[in-house]
Scaffold this motif. Structure first.
Motif, PDB file in Angstrom:
ATOM      1  N   ALA A 111       0.688  -1.182   0.002  1.00 16.13           N
ATOM      2  CA  ALA A 111      -0.060  -0.056   0.198  1.00 16.13           C
ATOM      3  C   ALA A 111       0.835   1.130   0.036  1.00 16.13           C
ATOM      4  CB  ALA A 111      -0.908   0.155   1.321  1.00 16.13           C
ATOM      5  N   PHE A 112       1.647   1.553  -0.987  1.00  9.73           N
ATOM      6  CA  PHE A 112       2.331   2.718  -1.261  1.00  9.73           C
ATOM      7  C   PHE A 112       3.321   2.890  -0.263  1.00  9.73           C
ATOM      8  CE2 PHE A 112      -1.840   4.081  -2.867  1.00  9.73           C
ATOM      9  CZ  PHE A 112      -1.483   3.974  -4.284  1.00  9.73           C
ATOM     10  N   ASP A 113       3.807   2.020   0.605  1.00  7.08           N
ATOM     11  CA  ASP A 113       4.799   2.070   1.549  1.00  7.08           C
ATOM     12  C   ASP A 113       6.103   1.617   1.162  1.00  7.08           C
ATOM     13  OD1 ASP A 113       2.982   3.310   3.266  1.00  7.08           O
ATOM     14  OD2 ASP A 113       2.578   1.217   4.280  1.00  7.08           O
ATOM     15  N   GLU A 114       6.343   1.336  -0.171  1.00  3.69           N
ATOM     16  CA  GLU A 114       7.408   0.777  -0.712  1.00  3.69           C
ATOM     17  C   GLU A 114       8.041   1.717  -1.700  1.00  3.69           C
ATOM     18  OE1 GLU A 114       9.091  -2.356  -0.477  1.00  3.69           O
ATOM     19  OE2 GLU A 114       7.971  -2.359   1.278  1.00  3.69           O
ATOM     20  N   TRP A 115       9.392   1.876  -1.757  1.00  7.75           N
ATOM     21  CA  TRP A 115      10.181   2.675  -2.681  1.00  7.75           C
ATOM     22  C   TRP A 115      10.331   2.054  -4.040  1.00  7.75           C
ATOM     23  CZ3 TRP A 115      16.194   3.513  -3.372  1.00  7.75           C
ATOM     24  CH2 TRP A 115      16.344   4.846  -4.051  1.00  7.75           C
ATOM     25  N   LEU A 116      10.327   2.698  -5.264  1.00 11.96           N
ATOM     26  CA  LEU A 116      10.419   2.409  -6.455  1.00 11.96           C
ATOM     27  C   LEU A 116       9.237   1.249  -6.625  1.00 11.96           C
ATOM     28  CD1 LEU A 116      14.157   2.172  -6.901  1.00 11.96           C
ATOM     29  CD2 LEU A 116      12.780   4.208  -7.425  1.00 11.96           C
ATOM     30  N   ASP A 133       0.699  11.892   5.114  1.00 11.32           N
ATOM     31  CA  ASP A 133       0.903  10.430   5.687  1.00 11.32           C
ATOM     32  C   ASP A 133       2.355  10.092   6.024  1.00 11.32           C
ATOM     33  OD1 ASP A 133       1.550   7.529   5.552  1.00 11.32           O
ATOM     34  OD2 ASP A 133      -0.445   7.456   4.231  1.00 11.32           O
ATOM     35  N   ALA A 134       2.379   9.884   7.242  1.00 11.00           N
ATOM     36  CA  ALA A 134       3.743   9.934   8.092  1.00 11.00           C
ATOM     37  C   ALA A 134       4.461   8.750   7.586  1.00 11.00           C
ATOM     38  CB  ALA A 134       3.906   9.996   9.555  1.00 11.00           C
ATOM     39  N   ILE A 135       4.021   7.684   6.960  1.00 10.49           N
ATOM     40  CA  ILE A 135       4.390   6.618   6.536  1.00 10.49           C
ATOM     41  C   ILE A 135       4.787   6.725   5.173  1.00 10.49           C
ATOM     42  CG2 ILE A 135       4.071   3.826   6.043  1.00 10.49           C
ATOM     43  CD1 ILE A 135       4.570   4.550   9.053  1.00 10.49           C
ATOM     44  N   SER A 136       4.093   6.815   4.145  1.00  9.78           N
ATOM     45  CA  SER A 136       4.155   6.686   2.671  1.00  9.78           C
ATOM     46  C   SER A 136       4.870   8.086   2.235  1.00  9.78           C
ATOM     47  CB  SER A 136       3.025   6.618   1.926  1.00  9.78           C
ATOM     48  OG  SER A 136       2.082   7.612   2.128  1.00  9.78           O
ATOM     49  N   GLY A 137       4.592   9.181   3.208  1.00  9.05           N
ATOM     50  CA  GLY A 137       5.215  10.724   2.746  1.00  9.05           C
ATOM     51  C   GLY A 137       6.520  10.545   2.416  1.00  9.05           C
ATOM     52  N   GLN A 194      16.667  16.294   5.091  1.00  7.60           N
ATOM     53  CA  GLN A 194      15.237  16.095   5.809  1.00  7.60           C
ATOM     54  C   GLN A 194      14.911  14.737   6.170  1.00  7.60           C
ATOM     55  OE1 GLN A 194      12.113  17.453   3.227  1.00  7.60           O
ATOM     56  NE2 GLN A 194      10.467  17.305   4.854  1.00  7.60           N
ATOM     57  N   LEU A 195      15.156  13.997   5.260  1.00  7.30           N
ATOM     58  CA  LEU A 195      14.464  12.551   5.498  1.00  7.30           C
ATOM     59  C   LEU A 195      15.417  11.774   6.547  1.00  7.30           C
ATOM     60  CD1 LEU A 195      14.162  11.115   1.847  1.00  7.30           C
ATOM     61  CD2 LEU A 195      12.319  11.578   3.692  1.00  7.30           C
ATOM     62  N   VAL A 196      16.688  12.094   6.671  1.00 12.25           N
ATOM     63  CA  VAL A 196      17.372  11.551   8.014  1.00 12.25           C
ATOM     64  C   VAL A 196      17.075  12.143   9.251  1.00 12.25           C
ATOM     65  CG1 VAL A 196      19.346  10.436   6.492  1.00 12.25           C
ATOM     66  CG2 VAL A 196      19.455  12.818   7.616  1.00 12.25           C
ATOM     67  N   ARG A 197      16.243  13.361   9.226  1.00 18.89           N
ATOM     68  CA  ARG A 197      15.969  13.980  10.489  1.00 18.89           C
ATOM     69  C   ARG A 197      14.519  13.529  10.841  1.00 18.89           C
ATOM     70  NH1 ARG A 197      17.659  18.858   7.475  1.00 18.89           N
ATOM     71  NH2 ARG A 197      15.660  19.232   7.273  1.00 18.89           N
ATOM     72  N   ILE A 198      13.599  12.783  10.030  1.00 17.30           N
ATOM     73  CA  ILE A 198      12.301  12.772  10.542  1.00 17.30           C
ATOM     74  C   ILE A 198      12.406  11.181  10.468  1.00 17.30           C
ATOM     75  CG2 ILE A 198      11.407  14.822   9.434  1.00 17.30           C
ATOM     76  CD1 ILE A 198      10.429  13.103   7.154  1.00 17.30           C
ATOM     77  N   PRO A 199      11.125  10.439  11.067  1.00 19.59           N
ATOM     78  CA  PRO A 199      11.078   9.012  10.985  1.00 19.59           C
ATOM     79  C   PRO A 199      10.562   8.815   9.500  1.00 19.59           C
ATOM     80  CG  PRO A 199       9.548  10.237  12.751  1.00 19.59           C
ATOM     81  CD  PRO A 199      10.214  11.153  11.994  1.00 19.59           C
ATOM     82  N   ALA A 200      11.625   7.813   8.886  1.00 19.30           N
ATOM     83  CA  ALA A 200      11.522   7.417   7.607  1.00 19.30           C
ATOM     84  C   ALA A 200      12.249   5.996   7.222  1.00 19.30           C
ATOM     85  CB  ALA A 200      12.137   8.513   6.696  1.00 19.30           C
ATOM     86  N   THR A 215      -2.141   9.401  -2.738  1.00 18.32           N
ATOM     87  CA  THR A 215      -2.039   8.735  -3.928  1.00 18.32           C
ATOM     88  C   THR A 215      -1.141   9.690  -4.952  1.00 18.32           C
ATOM     89  OG1 THR A 215      -3.852   7.112  -3.371  1.00 18.32           O
ATOM     90  CG2 THR A 215      -3.178   7.391  -5.965  1.00 18.32           C
ATOM     91  N   GLN A 216      -1.963  10.776  -4.914  1.00 21.65           N
ATOM     92  CA  GLN A 216      -1.214  11.947  -5.812  1.00 21.65           C
ATOM     93  C   GLN A 216       0.124  12.158  -5.780  1.00 21.65           C
ATOM     94  OE1 GLN A 216      -3.030  13.529  -8.385  1.00 21.65           O
ATOM     95  NE2 GLN A 216      -4.701  12.352  -8.001  1.00 21.65           N
ATOM     96  N   ALA A 217       0.466  12.304  -4.336  1.00 22.01           N
ATOM     97  CA  ALA A 217       1.920  12.451  -4.048  1.00 22.01           C
ATOM     98  C   ALA A 217       2.943  11.013  -4.281  1.00 22.01           C
ATOM     99  CB  ALA A 217       2.069  12.770  -2.560  1.00 22.01           C
ATOM    100  N   VAL A 218       2.428   9.960  -4.134  1.00 23.51           N
ATOM    101  CA  VAL A 218       3.229   8.727  -4.490  1.00 23.51           C
ATOM    102  C   VAL A 218       3.447   8.686  -5.940  1.00 23.51           C
ATOM    103  CG1 VAL A 218       3.223   6.503  -4.525  1.00 23.51           C
ATOM    104  CG2 VAL A 218       2.602   7.538  -2.440  1.00 23.51           C
ATOM    105  N   LEU A 219       2.222   8.945  -6.786  1.00 23.90           N
ATOM    106  CA  LEU A 219       2.289   8.622  -8.235  1.00 23.90           C
ATOM    107  C   LEU A 219       3.232   9.922  -8.905  1.00 23.90           C
ATOM    108  CD1 LEU A 219      -1.420   7.280  -9.077  1.00 23.90           C
ATOM    109  CD2 LEU A 219       0.674   6.178  -8.996  1.00 23.90           C
ATOM    110  N   ARG A 220       2.795  10.974  -8.491  1.00 27.00           N
ATOM    111  CA  ARG A 220       3.562  12.075  -8.928  1.00 27.00           C
ATOM    112  C   ARG A 220       5.136  12.088  -8.626  1.00 27.00           C
ATOM    113  NH1 ARG A 220       0.603  15.499 -11.560  1.00 27.00           N
ATOM    114  NH2 ARG A 220      -1.663  15.696 -11.483  1.00 27.00           N
TER     115      ARG A 220
END
Length: 452
Positions: A301-306, A388-392, A418-424, A351-356
């Motif tokens: 559910a959009f929680d995967e990279w590439l 979305d704090a998980i898929s964002g 930014q990504l290494v400062r936040i949960p990711a 969905t828009q953010a992941v696809l774009r």
């Protein structure tokens, strides 16, 4: 503690549910447990058809058994049979709505399953406006389809007030908090759900995922151990576990050992997509190609990279140096993503953010600079982590890669910092070994970013 001989005509559903209600009351009395409020209400017959009730029970069992596509399909078929046998069976409509939502959310089935979920949930609520299962199904749907968290929470709270002991609705409230980045609130609900149903592993899956994003690796491993003790075949638990050595130490061998155990144990092992990425990290591109040829299975559910076969093959071809093949794959990805945007749920900003963001990667890899920068700007304006704090963070990681492909190294480093400062699901240790970030390695900012 309690046992008795029960007599009654079980062909008469009125007798059956009266019997069940009586059993519940007598067990409670024998155990000297105080039960108040809605959970003390006698059980009413939810259907007039014993055959429909049997199909409902079996469909519900398949849905709760696992998150595999096969079990989801079986659940939908049985629940559709239940409502066909008794169109007024509100409980079965509610669970059918839930099964359709999960088909899209966890199994990557087409978005029309959400339309069918909405129809079933609305019908269940019309048939029984107070039914806790119907409010739970509608709350989960609103959470999945369009990040309508306020309305989702209202439905889930109504479900919870009608059945406070339902571990699933408690977990769903935790999911809302998790996606909104309210991590401690989410953890409290997950722990409460696990206490309500100690034999159910799903709360521990969610704890593992949440703590993985927060880089609290010891807690991830404890949650995974508890989940696997309850379900030794849980592919999701193995998938989360394999990320721990990668994020903590950049250790692909440690991740591979977890996956080896999963392959020996889990029937749903093929849903784990990590083997392709592990081969990339090892720079074993021949092995990555073999994995890519097998294709991928839906699942997270959009929680995967590439999260696209074409993107993965494009990235691989580019690393190998086959630019002609890379262009073909990235163009195929572009076409699929553009179609996805046309089909996407218009109210789902996630969905828009992941696809774009994936489209930005495709455009950038094909040299379509202005279009790639335009998509990157749209995604960053959406603020995907706030949605979305998980898929964002996955969307932002796509944007960083698009900037790398465009030789916009400072912009890429801005996003990675930014990504290494936040949960990711990203860490300095992982950045150190990922070949996709090789163009950034000469930069002092990258050196500081990945320093132990």
């Amino acid at each position: 503690v309690w046992a008795a001989v029960l007599d009654g005509d079980l062909e008469d559903l009125g007798n059956l549910f009266a019997l069940l209600s009586g059993v519940a009351d007598r067990v409670v009395e024998e155990l000297h447990v105080a039960v108040e409020g809605p959970e003390r209400v006698p059980v009413a017959a939810p259907t007039t058809s014993l055959e429909a009730y049997d199909a409902y029970l079996r469909g519900r069992e398949f849905k709760m058994r696992s998150w595999s596509p096969a079990d989801t399909r079986a659940s939908i078929e049985l629940l559709e049979r239940a409502v066909a046998l008794d169109p007024g069976f509100a409980l079965a409509h509610a669970w059918l709505a839930f099964a359709h939502t999960e088909a899209f959310w966890l199994n990557g089935f087409p978005a029309d399953h959400l339309d069918r979920a909405r129809e079933a949930a609305e019908l269940a609520l019309r048939l029984d406006p107070a039914l806790p299962d119907a409010h739970k199904a509608m709350g989960h749907l609103l959470y999945v389809c369009c990040e309508d968290y306020d309305r989702a929470l209202a439905h889930l709270k109504q479900s919870h007030s009608g059945r406070p002991g339902d571990a699933q609705v408690v977990m769903f409230i935790g999911n809302l908090h998790k996606r909104q980045g309210r991590w401690d609130d989410a953890l409290a609900y997950y722990e409460r759900a696990s206490g309500l149903d100690p034999g159910w592993p799903a709360p521990f899956f969610n704890i593992a995922q949440m703590e993985l994003w927060r880089r609290r690796y010891d807690r991830v491993e404890r949650a995974i151990d508890r989940a696997l003790a309850l379900d030794p075949q849980a592919a999701f638990a193995f998938s989360m576990g394999a990320w721990v050595p990668l994020l903590r130490d950049g250790d692909s061998d440690g991740a591979r050992r977890v996956l080896h155990r999963a392959a020996q144990t889990s029937e749903a092992f093929e849903s784990i997509r990590l083997p392709f990425y592990l081969a990339l990290l090892d720079r074993d591109y021949a092995a990555a190609a073999r994995v890519a040829e097998r294709g991928s299975h839906s699942g997270e559910a959009f929680d995967e990279w590439l999260d696209s076969d074409h993107l993965r093959r494009g990235v691989l071809s580019r690393l190998i140096g086959d630019e002609a093949a890379a262009t073909l794959h990235f163009d195929s990805a572009r076409l699929a993503i553009e179609q996805g945007l046309r089909d996407a749920l218009p109210r789902s900003r996630r969905t828009q953010a992941v696809l774009r963001s994936a489209l930005a990667v495709s455009y950038a890899a094909m040299g379509r600079r202005s279009e790639a920068m335009g998509e990157a700007d749209r995604v960053r304006t959406l603020d995907p982590v706030a949605i979305d704090a998980i898929s964002g963070p996955i969307s932002l990681q796509n944007i960083a890669l698009a900037y790398v492909f465009l030789d916009e190294h400072d912009a890429a480093l801005d996003v990675l910092e930014q990504l290494v400062r936040i949960p990711a699901r990203l860490s300095p240790a992982l950045l150190r070994v990922d070949p996709l970030w090789d163009p950034l390695r000469p930069h002092p900012r990258f050196t500081r970013l990945v320093a132990p």
